[in-house]
Design a protein around this motif. Sequence first.
Motif, short mmCIF file in Angstrom:
data_model
loop_
_atom_site.label_atom_id
_atom_site.label_comp_id
_atom_site.label_asym_id
_atom_site.label_seq_id
_atom_site.Cartn_x
_atom_site.Cartn_y
_atom_site.Cartn_z
N LYS A 1 -17.76 12.35 -1.03
CA LYS A 1 -17.67 10.91 -1.22
C LYS A 1 -18.97 10.38 -1.79
O LYS A 1 -20.06 10.71 -1.29
CB LYS A 1 -17.36 10.22 0.11
CG LYS A 1 -16.05 10.68 0.74
CD LYS A 1 -15.78 9.99 2.06
CE LYS A 1 -14.48 10.51 2.68
NZ LYS A 1 -14.19 9.85 3.97
N TYR B 1 -7.30 5.14 -0.11
CA TYR B 1 -7.65 3.91 0.58
C TYR B 1 -9.10 3.51 0.28
O TYR B 1 -9.94 4.35 -0.05
CB TYR B 1 -7.50 4.07 2.09
CG TYR B 1 -6.11 4.41 2.54
CD1 TYR B 1 -5.79 5.73 2.89
CD2 TYR B 1 -5.12 3.45 2.62
CE1 TYR B 1 -4.52 6.07 3.31
CE2 TYR B 1 -3.84 3.77 3.04
CZ TYR B 1 -3.54 5.08 3.38
OH TYR B 1 -2.28 5.41 3.79
N SER C 1 -11.11 6.94 1.42
CA SER C 1 -10.42 8.02 2.11
C SER C 1 -9.06 8.24 1.45
O SER C 1 -8.64 7.46 0.60
CB SER C 1 -10.25 7.70 3.59
OG SER C 1 -9.43 6.57 3.77
N ARG C 2 -8.38 9.29 1.86
CA ARG C 2 -7.07 9.56 1.28
C ARG C 2 -6.17 10.18 2.34
O ARG C 2 -6.63 10.78 3.31
CB ARG C 2 -7.18 10.51 0.09
CG ARG C 2 -7.63 11.92 0.45
CD ARG C 2 -7.87 12.77 -0.77
NE ARG C 2 -8.32 14.10 -0.40
CZ ARG C 2 -9.04 14.90 -1.17
NH1 ARG C 2 -9.39 14.49 -2.38
NH2 ARG C 2 -9.39 16.10 -0.76
N ASP C 3 -4.88 10.03 2.12
CA ASP C 3 -3.87 10.66 2.95
C ASP C 3 -2.97 11.45 1.99
O ASP C 3 -2.13 10.86 1.30
CB ASP C 3 -3.07 9.60 3.71
CG ASP C 3 -2.08 10.20 4.69
OD1 ASP C 3 -1.58 11.33 4.43
OD2 ASP C 3 -1.77 9.55 5.70
N ARG D 1 -8.40 -3.65 3.75
CA ARG D 1 -8.15 -2.26 3.38
C ARG D 1 -7.24 -2.24 2.15
O ARG D 1 -6.11 -2.74 2.21
CB ARG D 1 -7.51 -1.46 4.51
CG ARG D 1 -7.45 0.04 4.16
CD ARG D 1 -6.81 0.88 5.24
NE ARG D 1 -5.36 0.73 5.26
CZ ARG D 1 -4.53 1.59 5.85
NH1 ARG D 1 -5.03 2.66 6.48
NH2 ARG D 1 -3.24 1.40 5.85
N GLY E 1 -13.54 16.72 -1.50
CA GLY E 1 -13.77 15.87 -0.34
C GLY E 1 -15.13 15.17 -0.32
O GLY E 1 -15.46 14.47 0.63
N THR F 1 -15.59 2.38 2.80
CA THR F 1 -15.26 3.77 3.05
C THR F 1 -14.03 4.16 2.23
O THR F 1 -12.99 3.51 2.34
CB THR F 1 -14.97 4.02 4.53
OG1 THR F 1 -16.10 3.62 5.32
CG2 THR F 1 -14.69 5.49 4.79
N LEU G 1 -14.04 9.86 -4.63
CA LEU G 1 -13.66 10.93 -3.70
C LEU G 1 -13.23 12.13 -4.54
O LEU G 1 -12.23 12.07 -5.26
CB LEU G 1 -12.52 10.47 -2.80
CG LEU G 1 -11.98 11.48 -1.78
CD1 LEU G 1 -13.08 12.01 -0.88
CD2 LEU G 1 -10.88 10.84 -0.94
#
Length: 115
Positions: free
Chosen positions: A57, A79, A70-72, A19, A55, A68, A51
Amino acid sequence: QVQLVESGGGLVQPGGSLRLSCSASGSISSFDAMAWYRQAPGKQREVIAILTGGGRKIYEDSVKGRFTISRDNAKNTLYLRMNKLKPQDTAVYYCNAARTGHSWWGQGTQVAVSS
């Protein structure tokens, strides 16, 4: 000035997982899009996952179903989860952030897939 710092690269066996993280110095929710690129030895840098701010992808064909993005937003971090890694995934991986008229890059993190 936006700063992006990638981490999480390393040496992994074929079939393994990693990751990657990309930490931003500011709020990532302000970007129009963020993306992961990679550059293998002797090859051009290519985009592999995007991304959008909304939102959506988008994946490059060779990583679909394995990677995959993704984000925080709370952590201002993007990520890239990479599963079923193959030797051809060996490259330097870069994070990119874009906002109208501007684009920023991280310094890259090396991923090597080898037995």
